[in-house]
Motif scaffolding. Structure first.
Motif, mmCIF file in Angstrom:
data_model
loop_
_atom_site.group_PDB
_atom_site.id
_atom_site.type_symbol
_atom_site.label_atom_id
_atom_site.label_comp_id
_atom_site.label_asym_id
_atom_site.label_seq_id
_atom_site.Cartn_x
_atom_site.Cartn_y
_atom_site.Cartn_z
ATOM 1 N N ALA A 31 58.028 29.946 97.098
ATOM 2 C CA ALA A 31 59.588 29.990 96.539
ATOM 3 C C ALA A 31 60.236 28.996 97.344
ATOM 4 N N ARG A 32 59.980 28.836 98.571
ATOM 5 C CA ARG A 32 60.680 27.898 99.440
ATOM 6 C C ARG A 32 60.516 26.729 98.823
ATOM 7 N N GLU A 33 58.953 26.246 98.698
ATOM 8 C CA GLU A 33 58.505 24.874 98.518
ATOM 9 C C GLU A 33 59.004 24.543 97.136
ATOM 10 N N ALA A 34 59.503 25.427 96.223
ATOM 11 C CA ALA A 34 59.945 25.358 94.846
ATOM 12 C C ALA A 34 61.641 25.137 94.993
ATOM 13 N N GLY A 35 62.123 25.155 95.881
ATOM 14 C CA GLY A 35 63.564 24.910 96.112
ATOM 15 C C GLY A 35 64.393 26.246 95.991
ATOM 16 N N HIS A 36 63.720 27.339 95.847
ATOM 17 C CA HIS A 36 64.669 28.600 95.848
ATOM 18 C C HIS A 36 65.089 28.669 97.324
ATOM 19 N N GLU A 37 66.072 29.590 97.414
ATOM 20 C CA GLU A 37 66.767 30.164 98.601
ATOM 21 C C GLU A 37 66.072 31.354 98.943
ATOM 22 N N VAL A 38 65.569 31.833 100.036
ATOM 23 C CA VAL A 38 64.915 33.104 100.503
ATOM 24 C C VAL A 38 65.604 33.633 101.651
ATOM 25 N N LYS A 39 65.686 35.041 101.631
ATOM 26 C CA LYS A 39 66.023 35.620 102.726
ATOM 27 C C LYS A 39 64.900 36.961 102.670
ATOM 28 N N ARG A 40 64.363 37.228 103.842
ATOM 29 C CA ARG A 40 63.189 38.157 104.154
ATOM 30 C C ARG A 40 63.737 39.338 104.995
ATOM 31 N N ILE A 41 63.471 40.623 104.554
ATOM 32 C CA ILE A 41 63.529 41.668 105.195
ATOM 33 C C ILE A 41 62.443 42.359 105.477
ATOM 34 N N ASP A 42 61.939 42.425 106.726
ATOM 35 C CA ASP A 42 60.573 43.163 107.047
ATOM 36 C C ASP A 42 61.171 44.455 107.602
#
Length: 194
Positions: A31-42
């Motif tokens: 997703a990041r490589e495709a230009g999307h902004e990502v937030k992750r919750i573990d």
């Protein structure tokens, strides 16, 4: 078109190293490589108490970790929830997280007596990825994917999140080649923001 994506990684082991962690990593990286902004919750790394009654659910302020998760979910246009099937359902820590996070005032509006609450998370889509030891078709046909249906209909869609798509990955302890193929498929979904 780039999307804002929140990934909720719901494996209960905070140490990592499980296939669910690898799936979340593959989705996030693509997703990041495709230009999307990502937030992750573990989820397993968060500190939060379990709720014990309706009054806590409705009135007790959320912990800081839950408030931060709510900010990430409010920011996102697309949610990705990844977890292993445990005893036919979500792991308890993930269920507790959803109970804490999707509360009145954040996910649901206050309802008048006899009325359904307002869906405050409308306009968002979701992908649910579930891993399991049994064949996925067996879970879907024999068990009718009951816990997944409940998550989709009774929790996510009740908050306005739609559409909710799902990916079931069975036999995760099978051949390594099969897991590699799934990592590639999940990465494709991540690149598409789907």
């Amino acid at each position: 078109m780039a999307k804002r994506i929140a990934i909720v990684q719901g494996h209960p082991d905070p140490a990592g190293g499980h296939f669910v962690h690898a799936l979340a990593d593959a989705y996030e990286r693509a997703a990041r490589e495709a230009g999307h902004e990502v937030k992750r919750i573990d989820v397993a790394r968060l500190e939060f108490p379990m709720l014990h009654n309706a009054q806590e659910w409705e009135w007790k302020p959320p912990s800081e970790s839950i408030a931060a998760a709510q900010r990430a979910l409010a920011w996102a246009a697309h949610l990705v929830i990844v977890y292993p099937l445990w005893l036919g359902d979500l792991p308890a820590v993930l269920k507790g997280f959803l109970e804490q996070t999707l509360r009145p005032g954040f996910a649901l509006g206050k309802a008048a007596p006899g009325r359904m609450p307002k869906k405050l998370l409308a306009g968002r889509s979701a992908r649910v990825v579930v891993t399991m030891g049994m064949p996925a078709f067996f879970y879907r046909i024999y068990y009718r994917a009951h816990s997944l249906k409940s998550l989709k209909r009774n929790i996510l869609e009740a908050c306005g999140i739609a559409p909710v798509r799902s990916t079931l990955i069975g036999m995760v302890e099978g051949p390594a080649e099969a897991r590699e193929r799934w990592l590639t498929r999940i990465a494709v979904l991540g690149a598409e923001g789907a």
